[in-house]
Design a protein around this motif. Structure first.
Motif, PDB file in Angstrom:
ATOM      1  N   GLN A  46      43.942  42.051  39.134  1.00  0.00           N
ATOM      2  CA  GLN A  46      42.847  41.188  38.676  1.00  0.00           C
ATOM      3  C   GLN A  46      41.528  41.947  38.566  1.00  0.00           C
ATOM      4  OE1 GLN A  46      42.500  37.472  40.785  1.00  0.00           O
ATOM      5  NE2 GLN A  46      44.632  36.932  40.435  1.00  0.00           N
ATOM      6  N   LEU A  47      41.266  42.824  39.523  1.00  0.00           N
ATOM      7  CA  LEU A  47      39.997  43.562  39.514  1.00  0.00           C
ATOM      8  C   LEU A  47      39.943  44.646  38.445  1.00  0.00           C
ATOM      9  CD1 LEU A  47      39.428  43.887  43.354  1.00  0.00           C
ATOM     10  CD2 LEU A  47      38.054  42.527  41.774  1.00  0.00           C
ATOM     11  N   THR A  48      41.076  45.287  38.169  1.00  0.00           N
ATOM     12  CA  THR A  48      41.068  46.407  37.235  1.00  0.00           C
ATOM     13  C   THR A  48      41.445  45.990  35.818  1.00  0.00           C
ATOM     14  OG1 THR A  48      43.322  47.011  37.891  1.00  0.00           O
ATOM     15  CG2 THR A  48      41.496  48.162  38.979  1.00  0.00           C
ATOM     16  N   VAL A  49      42.590  45.379  35.661  1.00  0.00           N
ATOM     17  CA  VAL A  49      43.072  45.042  34.317  1.00  0.00           C
ATOM     18  C   VAL A  49      42.347  43.820  33.759  1.00  0.00           C
ATOM     19  CG1 VAL A  49      45.096  44.403  32.945  1.00  0.00           C
ATOM     20  CG2 VAL A  49      45.318  46.093  34.784  1.00  0.00           C
ATOM     21  N   LEU A  50      42.244  42.765  34.563  1.00  0.00           N
ATOM     22  CA  LEU A  50      41.592  41.543  34.100  1.00  0.00           C
ATOM     23  C   LEU A  50      40.071  41.587  34.257  1.00  0.00           C
ATOM     24  CD1 LEU A  50      44.081  38.847  35.464  1.00  0.00           C
ATOM     25  CD2 LEU A  50      44.082  39.998  33.241  1.00  0.00           C
ATOM     26  N   LYS A  51      39.588  42.588  34.985  1.00  0.00           N
ATOM     27  CA  LYS A  51      38.145  42.796  35.216  1.00  0.00           C
ATOM     28  C   LYS A  51      37.451  41.564  35.796  1.00  0.00           C
ATOM     29  CE  LYS A  51      37.795  46.253  31.701  1.00  0.00           C
ATOM     30  NZ  LYS A  51      37.858  47.435  31.694  1.00  0.00           N
ATOM     31  N   ARG A  52      38.123  40.924  36.751  1.00  0.00           N
ATOM     32  CA  ARG A  52      37.505  39.780  37.440  1.00  0.00           C
ATOM     33  C   ARG A  52      36.344  40.269  38.289  1.00  0.00           C
ATOM     34  NH1 ARG A  52      42.021  35.917  38.118  1.00  0.00           N
ATOM     35  NH2 ARG A  52      42.419  35.372  35.939  1.00  0.00           N
ATOM     36  N   LYS A  53      35.332  39.470  38.400  1.00  0.00           N
ATOM     37  CA  LYS A  53      34.146  39.822  39.187  1.00  0.00           C
ATOM     38  C   LYS A  53      34.391  39.680  40.677  1.00  0.00           C
ATOM     39  CE  LYS A  53      31.414  40.397  35.623  1.00  0.00           C
ATOM     40  NZ  LYS A  53      31.708  41.628  34.969  1.00  0.00           N
ATOM     41  N   ASN A  54      35.264  38.718  41.048  1.00  0.00           N
ATOM     42  CA  ASN A  54      35.579  38.502  42.459  1.00  0.00           C
ATOM     43  C   ASN A  54      37.002  37.959  42.578  1.00  0.00           C
ATOM     44  OD1 ASN A  54      35.577  35.523  42.352  1.00  0.00           O
ATOM     45  ND2 ASN A  54      33.387  35.795  41.965  1.00  0.00           N
ATOM     46  N   LEU A  55      37.443  37.802  43.798  1.00  0.00           N
ATOM     47  CA  LEU A  55      38.811  37.354  44.061  1.00  0.00           C
ATOM     48  C   LEU A  55      38.843  35.963  44.688  1.00  0.00           C
ATOM     49  CD1 LEU A  55      40.153  40.746  45.437  1.00  0.00           C
ATOM     50  CD2 LEU A  55      40.608  39.755  43.184  1.00  0.00           C
ATOM     51  N   ASN A  56      37.836  35.152  44.417  1.00  0.00           N
ATOM     52  CA  ASN A  56      37.744  33.830  45.041  1.00  0.00           C
ATOM     53  C   ASN A  56      38.966  32.954  44.765  1.00  0.00           C
ATOM     54  OD1 ASN A  56      35.303  34.601  46.102  1.00  0.00           O
ATOM     55  ND2 ASN A  56      34.091  33.580  44.533  1.00  0.00           N
ATOM     56  N   GLU A  57      39.414  32.915  43.514  1.00  0.00           N
ATOM     57  CA  GLU A  57      40.592  32.105  43.185  1.00  0.00           C
ATOM     58  C   GLU A  57      41.828  32.635  43.906  1.00  0.00           C
ATOM     59  OE1 GLU A  57      41.296  31.435  39.009  1.00  0.00           O
ATOM     60  OE2 GLU A  57      39.153  31.171  38.649  1.00  0.00           O
ATOM     61  N   LEU A  58      41.967  33.952  43.930  1.00  0.00           N
ATOM     62  CA  LEU A  58      43.122  34.551  44.602  1.00  0.00           C
ATOM     63  C   LEU A  58      43.082  34.268  46.105  1.00  0.00           C
ATOM     64  CD1 LEU A  58      45.698  36.237  44.267  1.00  0.00           C
ATOM     65  CD2 LEU A  58      44.301  38.261  44.690  1.00  0.00           C
ATOM     66  N   LYS A  59      41.904  34.232  46.687  1.00  0.00           N
ATOM     67  CA  LYS A  59      41.782  33.911  48.113  1.00  0.00           C
ATOM     68  C   LYS A  59      42.319  32.507  48.383  1.00  0.00           C
ATOM     69  CE  LYS A  59      37.866  36.906  49.154  1.00  0.00           C
ATOM     70  NZ  LYS A  59      36.438  36.967  49.461  1.00  0.00           N
ATOM     71  N   GLU A  60      41.985  31.561  47.519  1.00  0.00           N
ATOM     72  CA  GLU A  60      42.487  30.190  47.684  1.00  0.00           C
ATOM     73  C   GLU A  60      44.011  30.152  47.574  1.00  0.00           C
ATOM     74  OE1 GLU A  60      40.509  27.460  45.020  1.00  0.00           O
ATOM     75  OE2 GLU A  60      38.528  28.230  45.599  1.00  0.00           O
ATOM     76  N   THR A  61      44.542  30.849  46.594  1.00  0.00           N
ATOM     77  CA  THR A  61      45.999  30.906  46.400  1.00  0.00           C
ATOM     78  C   THR A  61      46.667  31.560  47.601  1.00  0.00           C
ATOM     79  OG1 THR A  61      45.648  31.095  44.021  1.00  0.00           O
ATOM     80  CG2 THR A  61      47.823  31.695  44.845  1.00  0.00           C
ATOM     81  N   THR A  62      46.061  32.628  48.100  1.00  0.00           N
ATOM     82  CA  THR A  62      46.602  33.350  49.259  1.00  0.00           C
ATOM     83  C   THR A  62      46.619  32.443  50.489  1.00  0.00           C
ATOM     84  OG1 THR A  62      45.764  35.433  48.362  1.00  0.00           O
ATOM     85  CG2 THR A  62      46.328  35.402  50.700  1.00  0.00           C
ATOM     86  N   ALA A  63      45.540  31.734  50.728  1.00  0.00           N
ATOM     87  CA  ALA A  63      45.467  30.822  51.877  1.00  0.00           C
ATOM     88  C   ALA A  63      46.554  29.749  51.768  1.00  0.00           C
ATOM     89  CB  ALA A  63      44.091  30.181  51.962  1.00  0.00           C
ATOM     90  N   PHE A  64      46.754  29.218  50.566  1.00  0.00           N
ATOM     91  CA  PHE A  64      47.805  28.215  50.349  1.00  0.00           C
ATOM     92  C   PHE A  64      49.179  28.814  50.644  1.00  0.00           C
ATOM     93  CE2 PHE A  64      51.020  26.357  47.564  1.00  0.00           C
ATOM     94  CZ  PHE A  64      50.969  25.020  47.965  1.00  0.00           C
ATOM     95  N   ALA A  65      49.430  30.016  50.138  1.00  0.00           N
ATOM     96  CA  ALA A  65      50.720  30.672  50.337  1.00  0.00           C
ATOM     97  C   ALA A  65      50.986  30.963  51.815  1.00  0.00           C
ATOM     98  CB  ALA A  65      50.773  31.971  49.530  1.00  0.00           C
ATOM     99  N   ILE A  66      49.969  31.376  52.534  1.00  0.00           N
ATOM    100  CA  ILE A  66      50.139  31.672  53.953  1.00  0.00           C
ATOM    101  C   ILE A  66      50.489  30.405  54.725  1.00  0.00           C
ATOM    102  CG2 ILE A  66      48.933  32.464  56.044  1.00  0.00           C
ATOM    103  CD1 ILE A  66      47.403  34.439  54.170  1.00  0.00           C
ATOM    104  N   LYS A  67      49.882  29.296  54.337  1.00  0.00           N
ATOM    105  CA  LYS A  67      50.193  28.017  55.003  1.00  0.00           C
ATOM    106  C   LYS A  67      51.652  27.624  54.830  1.00  0.00           C
ATOM    107  CE  LYS A  67      45.550  26.133  54.911  1.00  0.00           C
ATOM    108  NZ  LYS A  67      44.581  25.320  54.199  1.00  0.00           N
ATOM    109  N   GLN A  68      52.286  28.103  53.766  1.00  0.00           N
ATOM    110  CA  GLN A  68      53.707  27.785  53.541  1.00  0.00           C
ATOM    111  C   GLN A  68      54.596  28.479  54.577  1.00  0.00           C
ATOM    112  OE1 GLN A  68      53.967  25.307  51.251  1.00  0.00           O
ATOM    113  NE2 GLN A  68      51.765  25.762  51.206  1.00  0.00           N
TER     114      GLN A  68
END
Length: 197
Positions: A172-194
């Protein structure tokens, strides 16, 4: 003893300045001469510390990852956190490191592409550099299973699942050039809860 300390300090300064050259010029365009110039030394003196730019690059990455591993180890050792919180904090710490070193990520990807063109296996190098972080994640997973906070699972598969978020962050940071990982953090937190019981 003082000579060894000075030698180590100079080596660290060289690595720090070399990393800036790699980030400014990329792996391919960085030269031994450019690194020596940035350090204010001759190439001959630089050869006393490192044999080539590849060695300098690898040592620079090692130094950066060493600092990250110390941070992650302190999270793992924090008795006030449960296993789920530790995994979350570890991954967030890695995400933060990646966000702060976005330019370096481009250089690392360029280096890995350079390796793959020369028919060397970049996966071996990536695994070697990430083994400690993966090991810490596995230890936290085992601790969580033993304490009943995490469901019983295949540790290797769970580790690969969680480490996939680190790889997604890099993409996301390199290829998609996202400015931050906020969305990924939310997804990660959801996945960890599983993984929770």
């Amino acid at each position: 003893m003082a000579v060894a300390v000075e030698h180590d300090k100079r080596r660290e300064k060289i690595l720090e300045k070399a990393l800036a050259v790699f980030m400014d010029d990329g792996f391919e365009n960085a030269t031994f001469q450019k690194i020596a110039d940035r350090c204010g030394i001759t190439r001959t003196i630089l050869y006393l510390y490192f044999k080539n730019k590849k060695e300098i690059f690898n040592f620079s990455l090692k130094q950066l990852l060493k600092n990250a591993e110390q941070n992650i180890n302190s999270i793992r050792a924090d008795k006030s956190l449960n296993s789920v919180d530790k995994i979350t904090k570890v991954l967030y710490a890695v995400f933060k490191l990646l966000e702060q070193n976005r330019r370096l990520l481009f250089v690392v990807l360029e280096y890995l592409l350079h390796l793959s063109k020369s028919e060397k296996d970049p996966e071996v190098r990536v695994r070697r550099r990430t083994v400690k972080i993966r090991h810490i994640i596995s230890e936290i997973l085992i601790e969580g299973i033993k304490s009943g906070e995490i469901k019983k699972c295949n540790i290797k598969e769970a580790n690969d699942y969680l480490y996939g978020f680190v790889e997604a962050a890099i993409f996301q940071l390199t290829v998609l050039k996202r400015k931050n990982l906020n969305e990924l953090k939310e997804t990660t937190a959801f996945a960890i809860k599983q993984l929770c019981c």
